[in-house]
Write a protein that holds these residues in place. Structure first.
Motif, PDB file in Angstrom:
ATOM      1  N   VAL A   1      21.852   4.935  32.763  1.00  0.00           N
ATOM      2  CA  VAL A   1      21.818   3.558  32.302  1.00  0.00           C
ATOM      3  C   VAL A   1      23.243   3.018  32.241  1.00  0.00           C
ATOM      4  CG1 VAL A   1      21.158   2.012  30.426  1.00  0.00           C
ATOM      5  CG2 VAL A   1      19.757   4.009  30.936  1.00  0.00           C
ATOM      6  N   LEU A   2      23.439   1.834  32.804  1.00  0.00           N
ATOM      7  CA  LEU A   2      24.737   1.165  32.692  1.00  0.00           C
ATOM      8  C   LEU A   2      24.766   0.478  31.345  1.00  0.00           C
ATOM      9  CD1 LEU A   2      27.411   0.444  33.964  1.00  0.00           C
ATOM     10  CD2 LEU A   2      26.314  -1.502  35.070  1.00  0.00           C
ATOM     11  N   PHE A   3      25.360   1.155  30.362  1.00  0.00           N
ATOM     12  CA  PHE A   3      25.307   0.723  28.975  1.00  0.00           C
ATOM     13  C   PHE A   3      26.564  -0.052  28.623  1.00  0.00           C
ATOM     14  CE2 PHE A   3      25.324   1.310  24.319  1.00  0.00           C
ATOM     15  CZ  PHE A   3      24.018   0.973  24.040  1.00  0.00           C
ATOM     16  N   SER A   4      26.421  -1.011  27.690  1.00  0.00           N
ATOM     17  CA  SER A   4      27.565  -1.806  27.250  1.00  0.00           C
ATOM     18  C   SER A   4      27.336  -2.241  25.818  1.00  0.00           C
ATOM     19  CB  SER A   4      27.750  -3.030  28.151  1.00  0.00           C
ATOM     20  OG  SER A   4      26.640  -3.909  28.027  1.00  0.00           O
TER      21      SER A   4
ATOM     22  N   GLY B   1      34.341   2.010  21.505  1.00  0.00           N
ATOM     23  CA  GLY B   1      34.052   1.626  20.135  1.00  0.00           C
ATOM     24  C   GLY B   1      32.630   1.912  19.692  1.00  0.00           C
ATOM     25  N   ILE B   2      31.744   2.235  20.621  1.00  0.00           N
ATOM     26  CA  ILE B   2      30.344   2.524  20.262  1.00  0.00           C
ATOM     27  C   ILE B   2      29.931   3.886  20.837  1.00  0.00           C
ATOM     28  CG2 ILE B   2      29.598   0.123  20.034  1.00  0.00           C
ATOM     29  CD1 ILE B   2      28.541   0.312  22.923  1.00  0.00           C
ATOM     30  N   GLU B   3      30.921   4.775  21.014  1.00  0.00           N
ATOM     31  CA  GLU B   3      30.639   6.084  21.602  1.00  0.00           C
ATOM     32  C   GLU B   3      29.595   6.850  20.796  1.00  0.00           C
ATOM     33  OE1 GLU B   3      34.943   5.067  22.588  1.00  0.00           O
ATOM     34  OE2 GLU B   3      33.620   4.966  20.846  1.00  0.00           O
ATOM     35  N   LYS B   4      29.717   6.825  19.471  1.00  0.00           N
ATOM     36  CA  LYS B   4      28.789   7.575  18.625  1.00  0.00           C
ATOM     37  C   LYS B   4      27.370   7.059  18.802  1.00  0.00           C
ATOM     38  CE  LYS B   4      27.927   9.005  13.857  1.00  0.00           C
ATOM     39  NZ  LYS B   4      28.389   8.937  12.444  1.00  0.00           N
ATOM     40  N   PHE B   5      27.205   5.754  18.803  1.00  0.00           N
ATOM     41  CA  PHE B   5      25.873   5.165  18.990  1.00  0.00           C
ATOM     42  C   PHE B   5      25.310   5.551  20.349  1.00  0.00           C
ATOM     43  CE2 PHE B   5      23.155   1.824  20.681  1.00  0.00           C
ATOM     44  CZ  PHE B   5      22.228   1.654  19.658  1.00  0.00           C
ATOM     45  N   TYR B   6      26.148   5.518  21.383  1.00  0.00           N
ATOM     46  CA  TYR B   6      25.684   5.818  22.743  1.00  0.00           C
ATOM     47  C   TYR B   6      25.227   7.263  22.862  1.00  0.00           C
ATOM     48  CZ  TYR B   6      25.832   6.760  27.749  1.00  0.00           C
ATOM     49  OH  TYR B   6      25.515   7.163  29.014  1.00  0.00           O
TER      50      TYR B   6
ATOM     51  N   HIS C   1      27.135  -5.266  24.795  1.00  0.00           N
ATOM     52  CA  HIS C   1      26.142  -6.343  24.813  1.00  0.00           C
ATOM     53  C   HIS C   1      24.741  -5.745  24.754  1.00  0.00           C
ATOM     54  CE1 HIS C   1      24.351 -10.223  25.824  1.00  0.00           C
ATOM     55  NE2 HIS C   1      23.612  -9.593  26.731  1.00  0.00           N
ATOM     56  N   CYS C   2      24.520  -4.655  25.508  1.00  0.00           N
ATOM     57  CA  CYS C   2      23.220  -3.997  25.515  1.00  0.00           C
ATOM     58  C   CYS C   2      22.908  -3.404  24.135  1.00  0.00           C
ATOM     59  CB  CYS C   2      23.178  -2.932  26.600  1.00  0.00           C
ATOM     60  SG  CYS C   2      21.648  -1.970  26.636  1.00  0.00           S
ATOM     61  N   SER C   3      23.899  -2.731  23.543  1.00  0.00           N
ATOM     62  CA  SER C   3      23.671  -2.079  22.256  1.00  0.00           C
ATOM     63  C   SER C   3      23.371  -3.107  21.176  1.00  0.00           C
ATOM     64  CB  SER C   3      24.903  -1.255  21.867  1.00  0.00           C
ATOM     65  OG  SER C   3      26.012  -2.092  21.595  1.00  0.00           O
ATOM     66  N   PHE C   4      23.986  -4.294  21.267  1.00  0.00           N
ATOM     67  CA  PHE C   4      23.737  -5.345  20.274  1.00  0.00           C
ATOM     68  C   PHE C   4      22.292  -5.801  20.325  1.00  0.00           C
ATOM     69  CE2 PHE C   4      23.464  -9.880  19.219  1.00  0.00           C
ATOM     70  CZ  PHE C   4      23.939  -9.860  17.920  1.00  0.00           C
ATOM     71  N   HIS C   5      21.777  -6.037  21.545  1.00  0.00           N
ATOM     72  CA  HIS C   5      20.405  -6.504  21.681  1.00  0.00           C
ATOM     73  C   HIS C   5      19.406  -5.386  21.393  1.00  0.00           C
ATOM     74  CE1 HIS C   5      21.002 -10.589  23.113  1.00  0.00           C
ATOM     75  NE2 HIS C   5      22.053 -10.137  23.803  1.00  0.00           N
ATOM     76  N   CYS C   6      19.754  -4.131  21.724  1.00  0.00           N
ATOM     77  CA  CYS C   6      18.840  -3.027  21.450  1.00  0.00           C
ATOM     78  C   CYS C   6      18.665  -2.799  19.955  1.00  0.00           C
ATOM     79  CB  CYS C   6      19.359  -1.746  22.119  1.00  0.00           C
ATOM     80  SG  CYS C   6      19.227  -1.778  23.917  1.00  0.00           S
ATOM     81  N   SER C   7      19.719  -3.121  19.190  1.00  0.00           N
ATOM     82  CA  SER C   7      19.668  -2.869  17.758  1.00  0.00           C
ATOM     83  C   SER C   7      18.957  -3.979  16.999  1.00  0.00           C
ATOM     84  CB  SER C   7      21.097  -2.719  17.206  1.00  0.00           C
ATOM     85  OG  SER C   7      21.848  -3.915  17.385  1.00  0.00           O
ATOM     86  N   GLN C   8      18.695  -5.114  17.685  1.00  0.00           N
ATOM     87  CA  GLN C   8      18.028  -6.236  17.013  1.00  0.00           C
ATOM     88  C   GLN C   8      16.542  -5.941  16.789  1.00  0.00           C
ATOM     89  OE1 GLN C   8      19.774  -8.930  15.832  1.00  0.00           O
ATOM     90  NE2 GLN C   8      21.478  -7.620  16.440  1.00  0.00           N
TER      91      GLN C   8
ATOM     92  N   VAL D   1      21.351   6.839  23.022  1.00  0.00           N
ATOM     93  CA  VAL D   1      21.078   6.362  24.377  1.00  0.00           C
ATOM     94  C   VAL D   1      21.086   7.492  25.399  1.00  0.00           C
ATOM     95  CG1 VAL D   1      21.845   4.815  26.231  1.00  0.00           C
ATOM     96  CG2 VAL D   1      22.044   4.102  23.833  1.00  0.00           C
ATOM     97  N   GLU D   2      22.132   8.303  25.394  1.00  0.00           N
ATOM     98  CA  GLU D   2      22.285   9.330  26.431  1.00  0.00           C
ATOM     99  C   GLU D   2      21.184  10.379  26.327  1.00  0.00           C
ATOM    100  OE1 GLU D   2      25.953  11.848  28.297  1.00  0.00           O
ATOM    101  OE2 GLU D   2      25.488  12.183  26.178  1.00  0.00           O
ATOM    102  N   CYS D   3      20.609  10.727  27.465  1.00  0.00           N
ATOM    103  CA  CYS D   3      19.605  11.783  27.534  1.00  0.00           C
ATOM    104  C   CYS D   3      19.557  12.319  28.954  1.00  0.00           C
ATOM    105  CB  CYS D   3      18.227  11.274  27.101  1.00  0.00           C
ATOM    106  SG  CYS D   3      17.645   9.837  28.034  1.00  0.00           S
ATOM    107  N   GLU D   4      19.012  13.522  29.105  1.00  0.00           N
ATOM    108  CA  GLU D   4      18.918  14.153  30.415  1.00  0.00           C
ATOM    109  C   GLU D   4      17.873  13.443  31.269  1.00  0.00           C
ATOM    110  OE1 GLU D   4      20.672  16.543  31.749  1.00  0.00           O
ATOM    111  OE2 GLU D   4      21.913  16.891  29.980  1.00  0.00           O
ATOM    112  N   GLY D   5      18.274  13.043  32.461  1.00  0.00           N
ATOM    113  CA  GLY D   5      17.371  12.333  33.339  1.00  0.00           C
ATOM    114  C   GLY D   5      17.514  10.830  33.260  1.00  0.00           C
ATOM    115  N   GLY D   6      18.528  10.365  32.542  1.00  0.00           N
ATOM    116  CA  GLY D   6      18.770   8.930  32.432  1.00  0.00           C
ATOM    117  C   GLY D   6      20.068   8.546  33.129  1.00  0.00           C
TER     118      GLY D   6
END
Length: 209
Positions: A197-200, A181-186, A202-209, A190-195
């Motif tokens: 990250v166990l993303f979820s 449900g948050i593939e586009k945001f990820y 919950h993480c995206s909600f707090h990152c967007s605050q 979030v996604e980059c070469e050399g990263g």
């Protein structure tokens, strides 16, 4: 004026290194000073060695001494195997990622590493739950203990533990349920070469605050 802008841009590049300098979409990298990096490696390495050796000692002890071959210790053995794998497989790459602040082992191994991390962490929790059930019967209902906690029941507990943990760990990562449900945001933020990250959500909600 142009010279000043170019020099400031070059300075910005110098203070913001990337994991891969010649790849578009590379993750930013934080470079620890050598005087801090060496103690970090020594500390994390000692934790890994103690974790592996401690759990290996528990495994060898239970396997070697026949008087320890009982249902309770089989559950402890399963927990020790879980922690041994965490120390031997999960912690070293995590140490490298934490100190270097980049993931240099490739995207496939990142998925495998994250899956195994979730699997073993889940297995550790479930093992502890089953051990608490075993101890409950041993302490609170000792007369029923041997009829309730049999070797077969212990094998079933361990099988459930590892099966559920593997399904959860590998299912979440390889089916991408953690970003459902948050593939586009990820993929855009979030996604980059050399990263790695166990993303979820919950993480995206707090990152967007």
């Amino acid at each position: 004026m142009d010279c000043e802008m170019n020099s400031s841009h070059a300075h910005a590049v110098e203070i913001s290194p990337l994991c891969y300098d010649f790849i578009n979409g590379s993750c930013p990298k934080f470079v620890y000073p050598l005087l801090l990096k060496v103690p970090l490696y020594l500390f994390f390495s000692s934790v890994v060695i103690l974790t592996v050796l401690g759990n290996l000692f528990v495994i060898l002890t239970i396997v070697h001494f026949k008087q320890l071959h009982m249902p309770t210790n089989y559950l402890v053995l399963s927990l020790a195997v879980t922690d041994l794998l965490l120390g031997g497989f999960v912690m070293p790459p995590s140490m490298l990622r934490s100190v270097e602040t980049c993931w240099y082992l490739g995207p496939l191994f990142c998925k495998i590493h994250s899956s195994v991390d979730i699997t073993l962490s889940t297995a550790s929790i479930i093992n502890l739950c089953f051990i608490s059930i075993d101890r409950y019967y041993a302490v609170c209902q000792p007369l029923l203990y041997h009829s309730k906690i049999t070797p077969l029941v212990t094998v079933i507990m361990i099988s459930i533990c590892w099966t559920v943990s593997a399904i959860v760990g590998f299912g979440i990562i390889f089916l991408e349920l953690n970003i459902l449900g948050i593939e586009k945001f990820y993929y855009e933020n979030v996604e980059c070469e050399g990263g790695c990250v166990l993303f979820s959500f919950h993480c995206s909600f707090h990152c967007s605050q």
